[in-house]
Design a protein around this motif. Structure first.
Motif, PDB file in Angstrom:
ATOM      1  N   SER A 286       0.895  -1.112  -0.070  1.00 19.07           N
ATOM      2  CA  SER A 286       0.079  -0.037  -0.095  1.00 19.07           C
ATOM      3  C   SER A 286       0.829   1.339   0.254  1.00 19.07           C
ATOM      4  CB  SER A 286      -0.969  -0.151   1.225  1.00 19.07           C
ATOM      5  OG  SER A 286      -0.105  -0.004   2.645  1.00 19.07           O
ATOM      6  N   PRO A 287       0.252   2.513  -0.360  1.00 26.20           N
ATOM      7  CA  PRO A 287       1.157   3.564  -0.571  1.00 26.20           C
ATOM      8  C   PRO A 287       1.525   3.920   1.056  1.00 26.20           C
ATOM      9  CG  PRO A 287      -0.951   3.937  -1.535  1.00 26.20           C
ATOM     10  CD  PRO A 287      -1.014   2.536  -0.794  1.00 26.20           C
ATOM     11  N   PRO A 288       2.924   4.655   0.904  1.00 26.20           N
ATOM     12  CA  PRO A 288       3.724   5.228   2.147  1.00 26.20           C
ATOM     13  C   PRO A 288       2.620   6.455   2.718  1.00 26.20           C
ATOM     14  CG  PRO A 288       4.571   6.279   0.274  1.00 26.20           C
ATOM     15  CD  PRO A 288       3.545   5.219  -0.222  1.00 26.20           C
ATOM     16  N   ASP A 289       2.972   7.007   3.980  1.00 29.66           N
ATOM     17  CA  ASP A 289       2.270   7.741   4.430  1.00 29.66           C
ATOM     18  C   ASP A 289       2.417   9.289   4.143  1.00 29.66           C
ATOM     19  OD1 ASP A 289       4.822   7.802   5.140  1.00 29.66           O
ATOM     20  OD2 ASP A 289       4.304   7.544   7.517  1.00 29.66           O
ATOM     21  N   VAL A 290       2.916   9.562   2.867  1.00 25.32           N
ATOM     22  CA  VAL A 290       2.950  10.525   2.124  1.00 25.32           C
ATOM     23  C   VAL A 290       3.141  10.355   0.710  1.00 25.32           C
ATOM     24  CG1 VAL A 290       3.817  12.843   1.874  1.00 25.32           C
ATOM     25  CG2 VAL A 290       3.987  11.909   4.015  1.00 25.32           C
ATOM     26  N   GLU A 291       1.722  10.982   0.143  1.00 24.37           N
ATOM     27  CA  GLU A 291       1.889  10.716  -1.481  1.00 24.37           C
ATOM     28  C   GLU A 291       1.685  12.034  -2.040  1.00 24.37           C
ATOM     29  OE1 GLU A 291      -0.421   6.940  -3.034  1.00 24.37           O
ATOM     30  OE2 GLU A 291      -1.407   7.592  -1.330  1.00 24.37           O
ATOM     31  N   VAL A 292       2.335  12.065  -3.501  1.00 24.29           N
ATOM     32  CA  VAL A 292       2.220  13.374  -4.115  1.00 24.29           C
ATOM     33  C   VAL A 292       1.351  13.161  -5.228  1.00 24.29           C
ATOM     34  CG1 VAL A 292       3.471  15.000  -5.762  1.00 24.29           C
ATOM     35  CG2 VAL A 292       4.727  13.851  -3.817  1.00 24.29           C
ATOM     36  N   ALA A 293      -0.067  13.989  -5.047  1.00 22.77           N
ATOM     37  CA  ALA A 293      -0.844  13.609  -5.923  1.00 22.77           C
ATOM     38  C   ALA A 293      -0.976  14.697  -7.205  1.00 22.77           C
ATOM     39  CB  ALA A 293      -2.280  14.047  -5.102  1.00 22.77           C
ATOM     40  N   ALA A 294      -1.514  14.157  -8.224  1.00 26.82           N
ATOM     41  CA  ALA A 294      -1.506  14.698  -9.564  1.00 26.82           C
ATOM     42  C   ALA A 294      -2.512  15.860  -9.425  1.00 26.82           C
ATOM     43  CB  ALA A 294      -1.894  13.864 -10.530  1.00 26.82           C
ATOM     44  N   LEU A 295      -2.155  16.899 -10.115  1.00 27.25           N
ATOM     45  CA  LEU A 295      -3.307  18.023 -10.126  1.00 27.25           C
ATOM     46  C   LEU A 295      -3.390  18.643 -11.585  1.00 27.25           C
ATOM     47  CD1 LEU A 295      -1.744  20.353  -7.392  1.00 27.25           C
ATOM     48  CD2 LEU A 295      -3.504  18.459  -7.253  1.00 27.25           C
ATOM     49  N   ASP A 296      -4.581  19.193 -11.864  1.00 26.64           N
ATOM     50  CA  ASP A 296      -4.877  19.835 -13.014  1.00 26.64           C
ATOM     51  C   ASP A 296      -5.350  21.175 -12.913  1.00 26.64           C
ATOM     52  OD1 ASP A 296      -7.627  19.602 -12.318  1.00 26.64           O
ATOM     53  OD2 ASP A 296      -7.888  17.778 -13.417  1.00 26.64           O
ATOM     54  N   GLU A 297      -5.943  21.950 -13.769  1.00 24.88           N
ATOM     55  CA  GLU A 297      -6.253  23.222 -13.691  1.00 24.88           C
ATOM     56  C   GLU A 297      -7.443  23.611 -13.064  1.00 24.88           C
ATOM     57  OE1 GLU A 297      -8.186  21.473 -17.402  1.00 24.88           O
ATOM     58  OE2 GLU A 297      -6.341  21.572 -16.657  1.00 24.88           O
TER      59      GLU A 297
ATOM     60  N   VAL B 228      -3.259  22.308  -4.090  1.00 26.59           N
ATOM     61  CA  VAL B 228      -1.946  22.948  -4.520  1.00 26.59           C
ATOM     62  C   VAL B 228      -0.916  22.904  -3.318  1.00 26.59           C
ATOM     63  CG1 VAL B 228      -0.496  24.959  -5.193  1.00 26.59           C
ATOM     64  CG2 VAL B 228      -2.573  24.180  -6.288  1.00 26.59           C
ATOM     65  N   VAL B 229      -1.464  23.368  -2.073  1.00 29.56           N
ATOM     66  CA  VAL B 229      -0.467  23.681  -0.950  1.00 29.56           C
ATOM     67  C   VAL B 229      -0.094  22.044  -0.632  1.00 29.56           C
ATOM     68  CG1 VAL B 229      -0.342  24.121   1.250  1.00 29.56           C
ATOM     69  CG2 VAL B 229      -1.487  25.769  -0.188  1.00 29.56           C
ATOM     70  N   ARG B 230      -1.111  21.111  -0.526  1.00 27.81           N
ATOM     71  CA  ARG B 230      -1.009  19.727  -0.151  1.00 27.81           C
ATOM     72  C   ARG B 230       0.109  19.199  -1.039  1.00 27.81           C
ATOM     73  NH1 ARG B 230      -5.692  17.761  -0.351  1.00 27.81           N
ATOM     74  NH2 ARG B 230      -6.314  17.696   1.641  1.00 27.81           N
ATOM     75  N   ARG B 231       0.135  19.173  -2.190  1.00 31.97           N
ATOM     76  CA  ARG B 231       0.999  18.796  -3.139  1.00 31.97           C
ATOM     77  C   ARG B 231       2.463  19.272  -3.109  1.00 31.97           C
ATOM     78  NH1 ARG B 231       3.247  19.507  -8.245  1.00 31.97           N
ATOM     79  NH2 ARG B 231       3.529  17.502  -9.604  1.00 31.97           N
ATOM     80  N   GLU B 232       2.583  20.650  -2.958  1.00 29.64           N
ATOM     81  CA  GLU B 232       3.815  21.138  -2.673  1.00 29.64           C
ATOM     82  C   GLU B 232       4.625  20.996  -1.482  1.00 29.64           C
ATOM     83  OE1 GLU B 232       7.263  23.443  -3.836  1.00 29.64           O
ATOM     84  OE2 GLU B 232       5.612  22.556  -4.910  1.00 29.64           O
TER      85      GLU B 232
ATOM     86  N   VAL C 246       8.486  14.279   0.736  1.00 30.03           N
ATOM     87  CA  VAL C 246       9.005  13.083   0.230  1.00 30.03           C
ATOM     88  C   VAL C 246      10.285  12.960  -0.085  1.00 30.03           C
ATOM     89  CG1 VAL C 246       8.614  11.672  -1.708  1.00 30.03           C
ATOM     90  CG2 VAL C 246       6.567  12.400  -0.427  1.00 30.03           C
ATOM     91  N   ARG C 247      10.688  14.150  -0.504  1.00 29.76           N
ATOM     92  CA  ARG C 247      12.160  14.265  -1.059  1.00 29.76           C
ATOM     93  C   ARG C 247      12.986  14.240  -0.029  1.00 29.76           C
ATOM     94  NH1 ARG C 247      14.724  18.283  -5.184  1.00 29.76           N
ATOM     95  NH2 ARG C 247      12.293  18.838  -5.730  1.00 29.76           N
ATOM     96  N   LEU C 248      12.584  15.079   1.151  1.00 33.63           N
ATOM     97  CA  LEU C 248      13.537  15.026   2.533  1.00 33.63           C
ATOM     98  C   LEU C 248      13.702  13.543   3.062  1.00 33.63           C
ATOM     99  CD1 LEU C 248      15.061  16.515   4.846  1.00 33.63           C
ATOM    100  CD2 LEU C 248      12.826  17.025   5.855  1.00 33.63           C
ATOM    101  N   LEU C 249      12.406  12.713   3.081  1.00 29.51           N
ATOM    102  CA  LEU C 249      12.363  11.655   3.717  1.00 29.51           C
ATOM    103  C   LEU C 249      13.264  10.587   3.028  1.00 29.51           C
ATOM    104  CD1 LEU C 249       8.685  11.220   4.762  1.00 29.51           C
ATOM    105  CD2 LEU C 249      10.720  12.050   6.282  1.00 29.51           C
TER     106      LEU C 249
ATOM    107  N   GLU D 240       2.710  15.112   8.950  1.00 28.53           N
ATOM    108  CA  GLU D 240       1.124  15.723   9.086  1.00 28.53           C
ATOM    109  C   GLU D 240       0.760  16.809   8.186  1.00 28.53           C
ATOM    110  OE1 GLU D 240      -2.710  15.293  10.242  1.00 28.53           O
ATOM    111  OE2 GLU D 240      -1.167  13.897  10.491  1.00 28.53           O
ATOM    112  N   ALA D 241       1.589  17.791   8.025  1.00 31.53           N
ATOM    113  CA  ALA D 241       1.384  19.141   7.412  1.00 31.53           C
ATOM    114  C   ALA D 241       1.135  18.661   5.855  1.00 31.53           C
ATOM    115  CB  ALA D 241       2.529  20.047   7.257  1.00 31.53           C
ATOM    116  N   ALA D 242       2.147  17.688   5.282  1.00 30.36           N
ATOM    117  CA  ALA D 242       1.781  17.314   3.997  1.00 30.36           C
ATOM    118  C   ALA D 242       0.531  16.534   3.809  1.00 30.36           C
ATOM    119  CB  ALA D 242       3.005  16.437   3.591  1.00 30.36           C
TER     120      ALA D 242
END
Length: 504
Positions: free
Chosen positions: A208-219, A226-230, A236-239, A358-360
């Protein structure tokens, strides 16, 4: 927990299914020599958190007992894939006791585990048969193994599976894997299934996915999207680079971790008008301490590598003096690294990671803005970093000091980060703006690196280093700084084109 010596290598393997009745074919010929291995019986205990955080991040922590050399504790960390191969960084630790986890092994997974308890989650018994693959010169190039795996539930066998592995030695060419896979496939093996044993043993929960995921966005994304994705992208990069920072073998890990801390802080600053003020301020302030510790290591590495790159420009007789300067920087870098490791071993760092995760996952966006269209609501947040950049450029034109140009670079970086954060919403115009900002940032980055190098060389000469060589290098850096000064107005002109202001 205990502390023991470790060895690190890059594991390159491919896994295939072995159908009923399958037998390993002849794998020698065409310059390859195949030698059968004695069968081995292995007992492997995997350790993880109750929610399988390590496995869900694509890593593993295991202890193995049995015959041969594949014993003790092993941490596996994911690396970029390479065609059909599953590529992982493998760090091995000595230790015969499965109850005594080496502290250094646990540290490598600290960013994923954080405050959770570690305990055994799976016990596997494996009968391993295999073939060593070498060349005519007697060098071992690969090992092909046929594993019959029993997943144990106490003394009872819960399930069984069989798999084939093709693992390349470090000096082997990647193409050898394809040759061996082809021979195994022709013999009836397959299909290719690069699923780690632990995931096969534990099933979907481990995949199953890890506890932080980067979601795809559109317009049509909202402000919260946007805030969650950034935030998620940077967390994720830091971890993912935390273990590399601790290992200290790849300077890119420190660089990427530093970028992650900067981008989280930049996002919290850029989007502050739509965030709970107190919530956003706490991680931003605490992250600065981590960013500074990473920066002390990274800046020294950049300066060291920059001076090394100047070696061809020096007369051969002066290169020994350059070596002495590089050695001085190595000492400084090692001291900074010890301070960094001390900082990220603190419980306060683990607490910070929990806060960032948690912030992400659930950023505290103000209620009025949360569900609003990002394309309209975030335009003021993009205008602000642009105005700051314009003002910095105006000051740099009046005051041509090194500090004023460095301020322009910082502002260009923040404007770039803001544009990249919203590029899924604003599309190609935002991407074009970010690319132009990168070019300005790079030109001024080269200028700043020259400024830092000259200042350090002056101090080194005053401290007893070879003053003549330091002077030669300082002259080279002065010329590089002059080139950057001449180039930055053109980069700014390209960035300041009105059509790039996608938010206006």
């Amino acid at each position: 927990m205990s502390s023991t010596a470790a060895s690190t290598n890059l594991e390159r393997e491919a896994k295939l299914q072995a159908p009923a009745g399958f037998r390993l074919p002849e794998l020698g010929g065409d310059g390859l020599v195949a030698n059968g291995m004695e069968p081995q019986r292995l007992v492997t205990v995997y350790v993880d958190t109750p929610d399988l955080r390590i496995a869900r991040w694509g890593s593993s922590l295991r202890h193995r007992q049995g015959e041969g050399q594949d014993k003790g504790w092993t941490v596996k960390l994911p690396s970029p894939t390479n065609g059909s191969q599953l590529v992982r960084t493998e760090v091995n630790f000595e230790g015969d006791d499965a109850r005594k986890l080496p502290t250094a092994a646990a540290d490598l997974l600290r960013a994923y585990v954080r405050g959770q308890e570690l305990a055994p989650v799976a016990r596997l018994q494996t009968l391993r048969r295999g073939v060593e693959i070498g060349d005519d010169a007697g060098r071992r190039l690969a090992v092909v193994t046929d594993d019959e795996v029993s997943v144990m539930d106490g003394r009872r066998v819960a399930t069984r599976f069989r798999e084939l592995e093709v693992e390349l030695d470090p000096e082997a060419d990647d193409g050898l894997s394809e040759i061996l896979i082809d021979r195994l496939t022709q013999a009836g093996a397959g299909p290719l299934e690069n699923v780690p044993k632990l995931v096969r043993a534990l099933g979907p929960r481990a995949a199953s996915p890890p506890d932080v995921e980067v979601a795809a966005l559109d317009e049509d994304a909202t402000v919260t999207d946007v805030v969650r994705r950034e935030l998620a992208t940077s967390v994720v990069r830091l971890l993912r680079h935390d273990a590399g920072v601790r290992l200290g073998e790849d300077p890119e890990a420190v660089h990427q971790a530093r970028v992650a801390t900067r981008r989280v802080r930049s996002a919290l600053r850029t989007f502050r008008d739509v965030l709970d003020p107190e919530w956003g301020r706490s991680p931003r302030d605490r992250l600065k301490l981590v960013a500074d510790a990473l920066g002390a290591v990274r800046d020294t590495e950049v300066l060291r590598d920059r001076l090394r790159s100047r070696e061809p420009s020096l007369p051969e007789g002066d290169r020994e003096g350059l070596g002495e300067l590089v050695t001085m920087l190595e000492v400084t870098r090692n001291e900074a690294r010890e301070q960094l490791l001390a900082a990220i071993r603190e419980e306060t760092y683990v607490d910070l990671l929990d806060e960032l995760v948690e912030a992400a996952r659930e950023p505290r966006v103000l209620e009025d803005a949360a569900g609003a269209s990002a394309a309209s609501e975030l335009r003021p947040a993009l205008e602000r970093p642009w105005q700051h950049l314009e003002h910095a450029v105006e000051r740099a034109r009046e005051d041509v000091s090194d500090a004023s140009l460095h301020a322009v670079r910082i502002r260009a970086k923040r404007a770039r980060y803001a544009a990249e954060a919203v590029s899924p919403v604003f599309g190609k115009r935002a991407e074009a703006f970010a690319q132009a900002a990168v070019r300005l940032q790079d030109v001024l980055g080269d200028h700043q690196d020259s400024v830092v190098a000259r200042a350090w060389l002056r101090e080194a000469a005053e401290g007893g280093a070879d003053a003549f060589v330091a002077g030669e290098l300082a002259a080279i850096e002065a010329e590089a700084a002059a080139d950057a000064r001449a180039a930055w107005p053109k980069a700014w002109k390209a960035l300041s084109r009105k059509r790039l202001r996608f938010w206006a």
